[in-house]
Design a protein around this motif. Structure first.
Motif, short mmCIF file in Angstrom:
data_model
loop_
_atom_site.label_atom_id
_atom_site.label_comp_id
_atom_site.label_asym_id
_atom_site.label_seq_id
_atom_site.Cartn_x
_atom_site.Cartn_y
_atom_site.Cartn_z
N ALA A 184 2.10 -5.00 4.20
CA ALA A 184 2.27 -5.50 2.92
C ALA A 184 3.11 -6.60 2.88
O ALA A 184 3.02 -7.72 1.69
CB ALA A 184 3.27 -4.62 1.69
N THR B 224 5.02 2.76 -5.72
CA THR B 224 4.28 1.84 -6.23
C THR B 224 3.48 1.56 -6.74
O THR B 224 3.48 0.46 -7.96
CB THR B 224 3.18 1.42 -4.87
N GLY C 198 7.78 0.33 -3.42
CA GLY C 198 7.46 1.41 -3.26
C GLY C 198 7.89 2.50 -1.41
O GLY C 198 8.19 3.79 -1.85
N ALA C 199 7.76 1.43 -0.25
CA ALA C 199 7.81 1.96 0.73
C ALA C 199 9.16 2.03 0.99
O ALA C 199 10.53 3.33 1.40
CB ALA C 199 7.45 0.92 1.56
N ALA D 118 5.98 6.94 -2.00
CA ALA D 118 6.15 5.82 -2.58
C ALA D 118 5.34 5.81 -2.92
O ALA D 118 4.82 4.07 -3.58
CB ALA D 118 5.76 5.29 -0.66
N VAL D 119 3.40 6.46 -3.10
CA VAL D 119 2.55 5.95 -4.45
C VAL D 119 3.19 6.05 -4.89
O VAL D 119 2.31 4.49 -5.70
CB VAL D 119 1.45 6.78 -3.73
N ALA E 193 4.41 -4.47 -4.75
CA ALA E 193 4.68 -3.52 -5.43
C ALA E 193 4.40 -2.27 -4.54
O ALA E 193 5.77 -1.31 -4.08
CB ALA E 193 3.65 -3.03 -6.42
N ALA E 194 3.99 -2.22 -3.08
CA ALA E 194 4.01 -1.31 -1.75
C ALA E 194 4.99 -1.67 -1.45
O ALA E 194 5.32 -1.05 -1.02
CB ALA E 194 2.18 -1.57 -0.96
N ALA F 201 6.07 0.32 -10.33
CA ALA F 201 6.42 -0.38 -9.70
C ALA F 201 4.99 -1.53 -10.32
O ALA F 201 5.11 -2.25 -10.96
CB ALA F 201 6.57 -1.92 -8.69
N ARG F 202 4.01 -1.60 -9.65
CA ARG F 202 2.31 -2.59 -10.26
C ARG F 202 2.09 -2.14 -12.23
O ARG F 202 2.43 -3.42 -12.82
CB ARG F 202 0.62 -1.64 -9.65
N TRP G 17 -0.31 -5.89 -5.77
CA TRP G 17 -0.02 -4.57 -5.12
C TRP G 17 0.51 -4.63 -4.25
O TRP G 17 1.62 -3.60 -3.58
CB TRP G 17 -1.43 -4.52 -4.72
N CYS H 49 15.72 -3.36 -6.26
CA CYS H 49 16.20 -2.53 -5.68
C CYS H 49 17.29 -2.09 -5.69
O CYS H 49 17.69 -0.51 -5.72
CB CYS H 49 15.32 -2.57 -4.29
#
Length: 495
Positions: free
Chosen positions: A175, A111, A129-130, A107-108, A125-126, A114-115, A122, A373
């Protein structure tokens, strides 16, 4: 009136088509390894505006919202029911590495990509990522059913698909709140959000789970309950837990997971009943959601396929091997297991359902997140689904031996049996212990087969003397492995 003009008839026809096509093609799909999801996305495309124009949905469609929310609740509930505490305790280190560092590092990394590649805020992006760290249980099911998959790989993938959503869901919810604040919303009340997310939601699920298990146990002892209705009962608890949590402004999704976890811990029999019927019902709901998304929405991913987005999609699919090779280094898995675990992390409906949450909440910029996605999911279906087909051809199981002629039909001793308080009725093809002993004493070849689920078998301290253990999920393969005689009586017990 044409079917397309009547929403009820259109929905009924769509549900019927999903069930019929899934059933008719189930054998072909299992043998070929062709991803079932791809078939249903194709069905959605045929029914959608670019095909027969029988189905057209937007992100604001109430039907999509209702079906998606229901599907995510069922995903989490089914995930929790699949949790086996005995297996988790036995493989605690592997569980922690897969669900903790493996999932969170994936996930990190997504993220960060994506950022930097998409210039997203952020919080947005989180969310991406998740959502894209979630592995899809529907796409994984074909792999997990293969008899040639190493036990460690099967266990790790099963644990990951069963537990990672509940780890990633809070990231998405937090988020979403931060993203709303960054677009001019009110400040975040962290204490209230923590109360709603981590206390009210799970608390409602735990309460409904305990009350449901207690009520079921009481009725079992006093009146008896039909086994098929226990499957429906478990679904009822999932929906009730979701509604109870939402009514007190908690997370209904975490409540569904908490209720399923309570059932998994305190009522193994109810878990097994759910697996017999309820799990199939939940899977049909997920497949139906794929058809709805395949009508038009998922193809929106192709509209955002520019250079940076395609590069991000490639990174999102390739960070998993990096994250899991790093996380599983201390696990000392064999090379084949490690390869399968690090490669097979398909993104599918779980990712889409998580990213739809900010869409339904009206979070700014969420429509773009959904399209991105969708692009990753389409590529994952193509790449991971194709990998399953290649794996199936490379390791095709040997053709089953020709069956010997069946022995002459003989009648089994019939047991007059019924639940407490119910009228007695003749139940065919059941035998009691005295009847089995008489059959053995007559000189007939008899094999006693322990066909309980793995969870029921491990939770029990008793077993039949001299019984042959067969896992019901892979009954044909294990029967061949055990060389069960073809001319013997098989006395099977499963509870």
């Amino acid at each position: 009136m044409p079917i397309a003009a009547d929403p009820f008839l259109a929905t009924l026809a769509l549900v019927g088509a999903v069930i019929i096509i899934s059933a008719l093609l189930s054998g072909l799909i299992e043998r070929s390894g062709f991803p079932q999801v791809a078939v249903l996305l194709g069905l959605g495309a045929v029914l959608g505006p670019y095909g027969l124009a029988l189905l057209e949905l937007t992100l604001e469609s109430p039907v999509l919202r209702a079906v998606s929310m229901l599907s995510l609740a069922l995903v989490l509930f089914t995930d929790a029911l699949s949790v086996d505490l005995a297996q988790i305790r036995k493989h605690a280190r592997l569980t922690l590495l897969v669900v903790g560092p493996g999932t969170l590092l994936s996930a990190v990394l997504v993220t960060l990509a994506a950022r930097w590649l998409l210039a997203l805020p952020w919080p947005a992006a989180a969310i991406l990522g998740a959502a894209l760290a979630s592995t899809d249980p529907v796409l994984l099911r074909g792999l997990l059913r293969r008899p040639d998959i190493p036990a460690d790989a099967r266990l790790a993938l099963r644990l990951e698909s069963g537990l990672n959503d509940v780890v990633l869901l809070p990231i998405v919810l937090v988020a979403m709140t931060l993203l709303g604040q960054s677009h001019g919303g009110e400040g975040v009340a962290w204490s209230r959000m923590g109360l709603n997310l981590f206390i009210l939601g799970p608390g409602a699920g735990i309460a409904i789970g305990f009350l449901g298990v207690a009520a079921l146990d009481l009725m079992r002892k006093r009146l008896g309950i039909r086994r098929d209705y226990e499957s429906l009962y478990s679904l009822g608890l999932a929906f009730t837990a979701f509604a109870a949590a939402e009514s007190v402004h908690g997370s209904g999704f975490l409540a569904a997971f908490a209720a399923g976890f309570v059932i998994s811990v305190f009522d193994v029999e109810l878990c097994d009943c759910f697996q017999e019927y309820g799990e199939t019902t939940a899977e049909l709901a997920l497949l139906f959601t794929f058809v709805l998304l395949g009508s038009s929405l998922i193809w929106s991913g192709l509209t955002v396929a520019d250079g940076p987005t395609l590069l991000f999609a490639a990174v999102a699919l390739l960070v998993r091997p990096v994250a899991f090779l790093t996380s599983l280094g201390p696990s000392r898995l064999d090379r084949k297991s490690l390869t399968l675990i690090t490669w097979f992390g398909p993104r599918g409906l779980s990712s889409l359902l998580l990213v739809l949450l900010p869409v339904f909440a009206g979070t700014p910029g969420s429509a773009r997140l959904f399209s991105i996605c969708c692009l990753v999911v389409l590529l994952s279906v193509l790449i991971h689904g194709g990998s399953l087909m290649v794996l199936g051809r490379a390791k095709a199981p040997p053709a089953p031996p020709v069956a010997a002629p069946a022995p002459p039909a003989r009648s089994l001793p019939i047991v007059e049996s019924a639940g407490p308080g119910a009228p007695e009725e003749r139940i065919p093809e059941q035998i009691d212990i005295p009847g089995m002993l008489r059959l053995q004493a007559s000189g007939e070849p008899v094999v006693v087969v322990d066909a309980r689920t793995s969870r029921s078998h491990e939770a029990s301290e008793t077993t039949a003397r001299g019984s042959e253990r067969i896992d019901p999920e892979r009954s044909v393969h294990e029967a061949e492995r055990s060389h069960l005689p073809r001319d013997a009586w098989l006395i099977i017990f499963c509870a």
